[in-house]
Design a protein around this motif. Structure first.
Motif, PDB file in Angstrom:
ATOM      1  N   UNK A 118       5.613   6.474 -16.502  1.00 48.35           N
ATOM      2  CA  UNK A 118       6.310   5.282 -16.975  1.00 48.35           C
ATOM      3  C   UNK A 118       7.819   5.324 -16.819  1.00 48.35           C
ATOM      4  N   UNK A 119       8.339   6.222 -16.010  1.00 51.44           N
ATOM      5  CA  UNK A 119       9.768   6.196 -15.721  1.00 51.44           C
ATOM      6  C   UNK A 119      10.129   4.877 -15.057  1.00 51.44           C
ATOM      7  N   UNK A 120      11.358   4.408 -15.227  1.00 52.34           N
ATOM      8  CA  UNK A 120      11.722   3.084 -14.704  1.00 52.34           C
ATOM      9  C   UNK A 120      11.558   2.955 -13.200  1.00 52.34           C
ATOM     10  N   UNK A 121      11.886   4.014 -12.452  1.00 54.29           N
ATOM     11  CA  UNK A 121      11.740   3.947 -10.996  1.00 54.29           C
ATOM     12  C   UNK A 121      10.261   3.904 -10.616  1.00 54.29           C
ATOM     13  N   UNK A 122       9.459   4.759 -11.259  1.00 50.77           N
ATOM     14  CA  UNK A 122       8.032   4.781 -10.957  1.00 50.77           C
ATOM     15  C   UNK A 122       7.379   3.427 -11.234  1.00 50.77           C
ATOM     16  N   UNK A 123       7.704   2.864 -12.387  1.00 51.23           N
ATOM     17  CA  UNK A 123       7.111   1.579 -12.765  1.00 51.23           C
ATOM     18  C   UNK A 123       7.538   0.480 -11.795  1.00 51.23           C
ATOM     19  N   UNK A 124       8.816   0.506 -11.401  1.00 53.83           N
ATOM     20  CA  UNK A 124       9.305  -0.514 -10.474  1.00 53.83           C
ATOM     21  C   UNK A 124       8.609  -0.402  -9.117  1.00 53.83           C
ATOM     22  N   UNK A 125       8.460   0.813  -8.611  1.00 58.74           N
ATOM     23  CA  UNK A 125       7.810   1.015  -7.316  1.00 58.74           C
ATOM     24  C   UNK A 125       6.342   0.589  -7.389  1.00 58.74           C
ATOM     25  N   UNK A 126       5.646   1.039  -8.409  1.00 54.49           N
ATOM     26  CA  UNK A 126       4.223   0.724  -8.526  1.00 54.49           C
ATOM     27  C   UNK A 126       4.017  -0.766  -8.788  1.00 54.49           C
TER      28      UNK A 126
ATOM     29  N   UNK B 280       0.821  -1.208   0.000  1.00 55.07           N
ATOM     30  CA  UNK B 280       0.000   0.000   0.000  1.00 55.07           C
ATOM     31  C   UNK B 280       0.853   1.255   0.000  1.00 55.07           C
ATOM     32  N   UNK B 281       1.938   1.251   0.767  1.00 59.41           N
ATOM     33  CA  UNK B 281       2.835   2.420   0.805  1.00 59.41           C
ATOM     34  C   UNK B 281       3.464   2.652  -0.568  1.00 59.41           C
ATOM     35  N   UNK B 282       3.923   1.590  -1.205  1.00 63.38           N
ATOM     36  CA  UNK B 282       4.528   1.737  -2.535  1.00 63.38           C
ATOM     37  C   UNK B 282       3.512   2.243  -3.551  1.00 63.38           C
ATOM     38  N   UNK B 283       2.305   1.699  -3.513  1.00 70.44           N
ATOM     39  CA  UNK B 283       1.268   2.141  -4.449  1.00 70.44           C
ATOM     40  C   UNK B 283       0.860   3.584  -4.185  1.00 70.44           C
ATOM     41  N   UNK B 284       0.731   3.941  -2.907  1.00 74.88           N
ATOM     42  CA  UNK B 284       0.336   5.303  -2.568  1.00 74.88           C
ATOM     43  C   UNK B 284       1.384   6.312  -3.027  1.00 74.88           C
ATOM     44  N   UNK B 285       2.659   5.915  -3.011  1.00 69.97           N
ATOM     45  CA  UNK B 285       3.717   6.799  -3.511  1.00 69.97           C
ATOM     46  C   UNK B 285       3.489   7.130  -4.977  1.00 69.97           C
ATOM     47  N   UNK B 286       3.172   6.110  -5.761  1.00 66.92           N
ATOM     48  CA  UNK B 286       2.918   6.315  -7.186  1.00 66.92           C
ATOM     49  C   UNK B 286       1.624   7.106  -7.392  1.00 66.92           C
ATOM     50  N   UNK B 287       0.581   6.734  -6.660  1.00 64.09           N
ATOM     51  CA  UNK B 287      -0.703   7.417  -6.802  1.00 64.09           C
ATOM     52  C   UNK B 287      -0.584   8.890  -6.452  1.00 64.09           C
ATOM     53  N   UNK B 288       0.244   9.208  -5.460  1.00 65.93           N
ATOM     54  CA  UNK B 288       0.390  10.607  -5.091  1.00 65.93           C
ATOM     55  C   UNK B 288       0.914  11.448  -6.232  1.00 65.93           C
TER      56      UNK B 288
ATOM     57  N   UNK C  78      -3.389  -5.286 -10.733  1.00 63.89           N
ATOM     58  CA  UNK C  78      -2.442  -4.943 -11.797  1.00 63.89           C
ATOM     59  C   UNK C  78      -3.029  -5.120 -13.189  1.00 63.89           C
ATOM     60  N   UNK C  79      -3.556  -6.297 -13.547  1.00 67.65           N
ATOM     61  CA  UNK C  79      -4.067  -6.453 -14.918  1.00 67.65           C
ATOM     62  C   UNK C  79      -5.266  -5.579 -15.250  1.00 67.65           C
ATOM     63  N   UNK C  80      -6.040  -5.146 -14.256  1.00 69.60           N
ATOM     64  CA  UNK C  80      -7.220  -4.345 -14.584  1.00 69.60           C
ATOM     65  C   UNK C  80      -6.852  -2.997 -15.192  1.00 69.60           C
ATOM     66  N   UNK C  81      -5.622  -2.540 -14.995  1.00 66.27           N
ATOM     67  CA  UNK C  81      -5.213  -1.275 -15.603  1.00 66.27           C
ATOM     68  C   UNK C  81      -5.189  -1.356 -17.130  1.00 66.27           C
ATOM     69  N   UNK C  82      -5.122  -2.571 -17.669  1.00 64.93           N
ATOM     70  CA  UNK C  82      -5.082  -2.744 -19.127  1.00 64.93           C
ATOM     71  C   UNK C  82      -6.455  -3.075 -19.695  1.00 64.93           C
TER      72      UNK C  82
END
Length: 218
Positions: free
Chosen positions: A127-135, A91-99, A171-175
């Motif tokens: 879609x930066x590599x760090x953002x994608x990895x964290x999310x 949740x913390x990792x996802x919230x970082x990306x969502x923010x 994860x897959x629902x985003x597509x």
């Protein structure tokens, strides 16, 4: 209605799960999908519903974690305790990306009118590599937590399956198309409500309504 003998933390956890379920269902329903087309992306990003939808997801992650913690205290299984820790890290990792996506894209949509420029900036932000990895790591951890919830509720797996399915499919629902994304939100919402019901059932009763032995405290 809560069971009369339900402990306060069980009732509080159940309320947290129900509210989380509502927020997870609201997230894809409120989200504007105009960003799927460059010409309408700015209006989608700048819309108040963009903020409301993404913040609903973030608060859903937090409240679901609170509810899972209450469920782990009640059921006292190792898998559920592990699910709580895994869920919170995810949740913390996802919230970082969502923010970043919530606030940065909202500001960009309000200030940049050129669709091509906005598309380039949005792609770089998302879609930066760090953002994608964290999310990606966060979403995989949420999926793992969902599986652990099922494992940790051997007498109530049918009730836990909707939550697990929603977590695994995050994860897959985003597509998927908007309609399927909304259906996923409803599925995860139903899963949260089902876990809330498990918290409010009388102690010693399994998810299928039969008497169950209370696990020994470890």
């Amino acid at each position: 209605m809560p069971a009369p003998d339900a402990p306060t933390h069980d009732r509080g956890g159940a309320v947290a799960l129900v509210v989380a379920g509502v927020l997870f269902a609201a997230y894809p329903a409120l989200r504007p999908y105009g960003d799927l087309v460059p010409e309408t992306a700015a209006a989608a990003f700048a819309a108040p519903s963009w903020l409301a939808a993404h913040l609903s997801a973030v608060f859903g992650f937090v409240l679901a974690g609170i509810g899972l913690a209450a469920l782990a205290r009640r059921e006292r299984t190792g898998a559920l305790r592990a699910a709580v820790g895994v869920w919170w890290v995810g949740a913390v990792l996802c919230a970082t990306y969502y923010g970043a996506e919530t606030f940065a894209l909202h500001v960009l949509g309000a200030r940049i009118t050129d669709p091509a420029q906005l598309a380039v900036l949005a792609e770089a932000l998302r879609m930066g590599p760090v953002q994608v990895a964290v999310f990606g790591a966060g979403l995989l951890l949420l999926a793992a937590a969902g599986v652990l919830v099922v494992v940790g509720l051997p007498r109530a797996r049918a009730a836990a399956l909707p939550f697990a399915a929603g977590a695994v499919l995050f994860l897959p629902q985003f597509y998927a198309a908007p309609g399927l994304r909304i259906a996923h939100g409803v599925l995860l919402g139903v899963g949260c409500v089902a876990l809330a019901w498990l918290l409010l059932r009388p102690a010693g009763v399994s998810g299928d309504g039969r008497d169950a032995a209370v696990p020994a405290r470890r």
